[in-house]
Design a protein around this motif. Structure first.
Motif, PDB file in Angstrom:
ATOM      1  N   ALA A  17       0.753  -1.348   0.049  1.00  0.00           N
ATOM      2  CA  ALA A  17       0.073  -0.112  -0.159  1.00  0.00           C
ATOM      3  C   ALA A  17       1.019   1.264   0.205  1.00  0.00           C
ATOM      4  N   GLY A  18       2.094   1.249   0.676  1.00  0.00           N
ATOM      5  CA  GLY A  18       3.057   2.316   0.763  1.00  0.00           C
ATOM      6  C   GLY A  18       3.648   2.681  -0.670  1.00  0.00           C
ATOM      7  N   ALA A  19       3.699   1.672  -1.524  1.00  0.00           N
ATOM      8  CA  ALA A  19       4.391   1.898  -2.731  1.00  0.00           C
ATOM      9  C   ALA A  19       3.602   1.873  -4.066  1.00  0.00           C
ATOM     10  N   ALA A  20       2.178   1.428  -3.909  1.00  0.00           N
ATOM     11  CA  ALA A  20       1.224   1.395  -5.073  1.00  0.00           C
ATOM     12  C   ALA A  20       1.069   2.740  -5.729  1.00  0.00           C
ATOM     13  N   GLN A  21       0.754   2.684  -7.062  1.00  0.00           N
ATOM     14  CA  GLN A  21       0.467   3.759  -7.913  1.00  0.00           C
ATOM     15  C   GLN A  21      -0.448   3.392  -8.766  1.00  0.00           C
ATOM     16  N   PRO A  22      -1.447   4.427  -8.987  1.00  0.00           N
ATOM     17  CA  PRO A  22      -2.489   4.082 -10.425  1.00  0.00           C
ATOM     18  C   PRO A  22      -1.791   3.213 -11.466  1.00  0.00           C
ATOM     19  N   GLY A  23      -2.627   2.439 -12.204  1.00  0.00           N
ATOM     20  CA  GLY A  23      -2.139   1.338 -13.191  1.00  0.00           C
ATOM     21  C   GLY A  23      -1.474   0.581 -12.826  1.00  0.00           C
ATOM     22  N   GLN A  24      -0.849   0.200 -11.650  1.00  0.00           N
ATOM     23  CA  GLN A  24      -0.136  -1.048 -11.033  1.00  0.00           C
ATOM     24  C   GLN A  24      -1.079  -2.172 -10.827  1.00  0.00           C
ATOM     25  N   PHE A  25      -0.484  -3.317 -10.808  1.00  0.00           N
ATOM     26  CA  PHE A  25      -1.307  -4.629 -10.428  1.00  0.00           C
ATOM     27  C   PHE A  25      -0.325  -5.288  -9.317  1.00  0.00           C
ATOM     28  N   LEU A  26      -1.104  -6.421  -8.666  1.00  0.00           N
ATOM     29  CA  LEU A  26      -0.709  -7.258  -7.836  1.00  0.00           C
ATOM     30  C   LEU A  26      -1.090  -8.572  -8.227  1.00  0.00           C
ATOM     31  N   GLY A  79       3.584  -7.262  -4.975  1.00  0.00           N
ATOM     32  CA  GLY A  79       3.222  -6.009  -5.737  1.00  0.00           C
ATOM     33  C   GLY A  79       3.846  -4.982  -4.986  1.00  0.00           C
ATOM     34  N   PRO A  80       3.925  -3.671  -5.347  1.00  0.00           N
ATOM     35  CA  PRO A  80       3.032  -3.394  -6.638  1.00  0.00           C
ATOM     36  C   PRO A  80       3.717  -3.799  -7.901  1.00  0.00           C
ATOM     37  N   LEU A  81       3.412  -4.367  -9.031  1.00  0.00           N
ATOM     38  CA  LEU A  81       3.870  -4.649 -10.119  1.00  0.00           C
ATOM     39  C   LEU A  81       3.590  -4.067 -11.411  1.00  0.00           C
ATOM     40  N   GLY A  82       4.189  -3.860 -12.333  1.00  0.00           N
ATOM     41  CA  GLY A  82       3.853  -3.368 -13.703  1.00  0.00           C
ATOM     42  C   GLY A  82       4.341  -1.694 -13.557  1.00  0.00           C
ATOM     43  N   VAL A  83       4.142  -1.050 -14.792  1.00  0.00           N
ATOM     44  CA  VAL A  83       4.580   0.282 -15.097  1.00  0.00           C
ATOM     45  C   VAL A  83       3.261   1.257 -14.366  1.00  0.00           C
ATOM     46  N   PRO A  84       3.510   2.053 -13.696  1.00  0.00           N
ATOM     47  CA  PRO A  84       2.481   3.187 -13.224  1.00  0.00           C
ATOM     48  C   PRO A  84       1.679   3.826 -14.513  1.00  0.00           C
ATOM     49  N   SER A  85       0.628   4.286 -14.373  1.00  0.00           N
ATOM     50  CA  SER A  85       0.071   5.233 -15.391  1.00  0.00           C
ATOM     51  C   SER A  85       0.857   6.272 -15.844  1.00  0.00           C
ATOM     52  N   GLU A  86       1.139   6.581 -17.078  1.00  0.00           N
ATOM     53  CA  GLU A  86       2.009   7.379 -17.722  1.00  0.00           C
ATOM     54  C   GLU A  86       1.837   8.933 -16.786  1.00  0.00           C
ATOM     55  N   PHE A  87       0.375   9.355 -16.504  1.00  0.00           N
ATOM     56  CA  PHE A  87       0.203  10.858 -15.972  1.00  0.00           C
ATOM     57  C   PHE A  87       1.049  10.933 -14.559  1.00  0.00           C
ATOM     58  N   THR A  88       1.165   9.776 -14.199  1.00  0.00           N
ATOM     59  CA  THR A  88       1.665   9.856 -12.533  1.00  0.00           C
ATOM     60  C   THR A  88       3.438  10.420 -12.693  1.00  0.00           C
ATOM     61  N   ALA A 110     -13.248  -0.840 -11.889  1.00  0.00           N
ATOM     62  CA  ALA A 110     -12.501  -0.914 -10.584  1.00  0.00           C
ATOM     63  C   ALA A 110     -11.162  -0.146 -10.757  1.00  0.00           C
ATOM     64  N   PRO A 111     -10.293  -0.670 -11.583  1.00  0.00           N
ATOM     65  CA  PRO A 111      -8.925  -0.010 -11.992  1.00  0.00           C
ATOM     66  C   PRO A 111      -9.074   1.299 -12.316  1.00  0.00           C
ATOM     67  N   VAL A 112     -10.079   1.852 -12.970  1.00  0.00           N
ATOM     68  CA  VAL A 112     -10.082   3.096 -13.578  1.00  0.00           C
ATOM     69  C   VAL A 112     -10.374   4.169 -12.400  1.00  0.00           C
ATOM     70  N   TYR A 113     -11.057   3.565 -11.323  1.00  0.00           N
ATOM     71  CA  TYR A 113     -11.270   4.358 -10.189  1.00  0.00           C
ATOM     72  C   TYR A 113     -10.102   4.956  -9.692  1.00  0.00           C
ATOM     73  N   PRO A 114      -8.833   4.545  -9.339  1.00  0.00           N
ATOM     74  CA  PRO A 114      -7.737   4.926  -8.638  1.00  0.00           C
ATOM     75  C   PRO A 114      -7.342   6.048  -9.575  1.00  0.00           C
ATOM     76  N   GLN A 115      -7.271   5.979 -10.864  1.00  0.00           N
ATOM     77  CA  GLN A 115      -6.807   6.632 -11.794  1.00  0.00           C
ATOM     78  C   GLN A 115      -7.330   8.047 -11.657  1.00  0.00           C
ATOM     79  N   VAL A 116      -8.848   7.943 -11.873  1.00  0.00           N
ATOM     80  CA  VAL A 116      -9.589   9.032 -12.034  1.00  0.00           C
ATOM     81  C   VAL A 116      -9.477   9.739 -10.388  1.00  0.00           C
ATOM     82  N   ARG A 117      -9.372   9.295  -9.265  1.00  0.00           N
ATOM     83  CA  ARG A 117      -9.093   9.560  -8.123  1.00  0.00           C
ATOM     84  C   ARG A 117      -7.790  10.541  -8.120  1.00  0.00           C
ATOM     85  N   TYR A 118      -6.737   9.781  -8.772  1.00  0.00           N
ATOM     86  CA  TYR A 118      -5.438  10.760  -8.738  1.00  0.00           C
ATOM     87  C   TYR A 118      -5.688  11.863  -9.339  1.00  0.00           C
ATOM     88  N   LEU A 119      -6.120  11.755 -10.531  1.00  0.00           N
ATOM     89  CA  LEU A 119      -6.415  13.126 -11.473  1.00  0.00           C
ATOM     90  C   LEU A 119      -7.138  14.106 -10.573  1.00  0.00           C
TER      91      LEU A 119
END
Length: 281
Positions: A17-26, A79-88, A110-119
């Protein structure tokens, strides 16, 4: 349970939770000898030390996950795995010049939500289309409405909102209602992302898609998530899961998605049989 077949759960995993970014997965593994299940992070709370996952029951392993009760544990959570969303990686000044439209299909909401929340936290304008077969399958409606500018609901049967496909609604918003978008993000079933990308291209909107559903081991070692992007072989789990929707060979990706359908069906039959035995039936 968000619907009879879709469950949302919080997982206590403070370091993740401390490292997670929008767009990543576990990746979770229900039990020691179980299947590795990649799931996009649907939310995270750094103070609580929790990450949220949303799982749809489509086979043996996902059914097992949805059967978990409060206090149960996964064998592994990685996790977190994968590349975070570009906008981060963009500055607030860069983001303020953008106008996003998110196209969310089914569990992809569901994965759209953290991206929109970040923006939203950055003060960036974003509209969201949530598409589903019917109103009973729409998830995250209240949560999404709280963090986006405008929320549009789209159902195949017209039971709520716009009747038709998300592509039809996107084209209506731009061509008839005069909405202007500089970037699009589409997450959901592969076929939806394919046609959302085609519509976005027709409208001149750059579009990003998430290929999380192709993954198996999540490390690039198994090769199951190979996909052709811009004529080159890419690995969704280590180079994605997000890619330029214009460049993805969706037909190849959909063929790859169906490679293990027979094995998945056999595993589901075994799981149902074991459950019946466990219930004494």
């Amino acid at each position: 349970m968000l619907t009879p077949a879709i469950c949302r759960m919080k997982v206590h995993a403070p370091r993740l939770a401390g490292a997670a970014q929008p767009g990543q997965f576990l990746i979770v593994r229900p039990e020691e000898h179980g299947e590795r299940i990649p799931l996009t992070i649907s939310d995270y709370d750094r103070n609580e030390g929790t990450v949220t996952i949303v799982t749809q029951k489509i086979g043996a392993s996902t059914s097992e996950i949805c059967s978990f009760e409060e206090g149960d544990s996964f064998s592994d959570v990685v996790g977190p795995l994968g590349v975070p969303s570009e906008f981060t990686g963009m500055t607030r000044e860069e983001l303020m010049g953008e106008r996003y439209i998110f196209i969310a299909g089914g569990v992809g909401t569901a994965p759209v939500y953290p991206q929109v929340r970040y923006l939203h936290s950055m003060g960036v304008h974003a509209d969201v289309i949530i598409g589903a077969k019917n109103s009973g399958l729409i998830i995250y409606k209240e949560e999404m409405a709280a963090v986006c500018d405008r929320l549009y609901i789209c159902t195949d049967d017209g039971s709520e909102g716009f009747k038709g496909m998300v592509t039809g609604l996107l084209e209506k918003l731009v061509l008839e209602d005069g909405r202007r978008y500089t970037r699009a993000v589409a997450i959901g079933p592969m076929i939806m992302m394919k046609f959302a990308s085609l519509s976005a291209r027709k409208l001149g909107i750059p579009v990003t898609v998430s290929l999380n559903t192709l993954m198996v081991d999540g490390t690039g070692m198994c090769g199951a998530c190979r996909v052709t992007v811009g004529g080159k072989t890419r690995f969704a789990c280590v180079e994605g899961p997000e890619f330029d929707g214009y460049e993805v060979d969706f037909d190849e990706a959909m063929r790859r998605q169906g490679m293990y359908r027979t094995q998945e069906h056999e595993a589901e039959e075994r799981y149902e049989h074991e459950c019946k035995i466990g219930r004494g039936k």
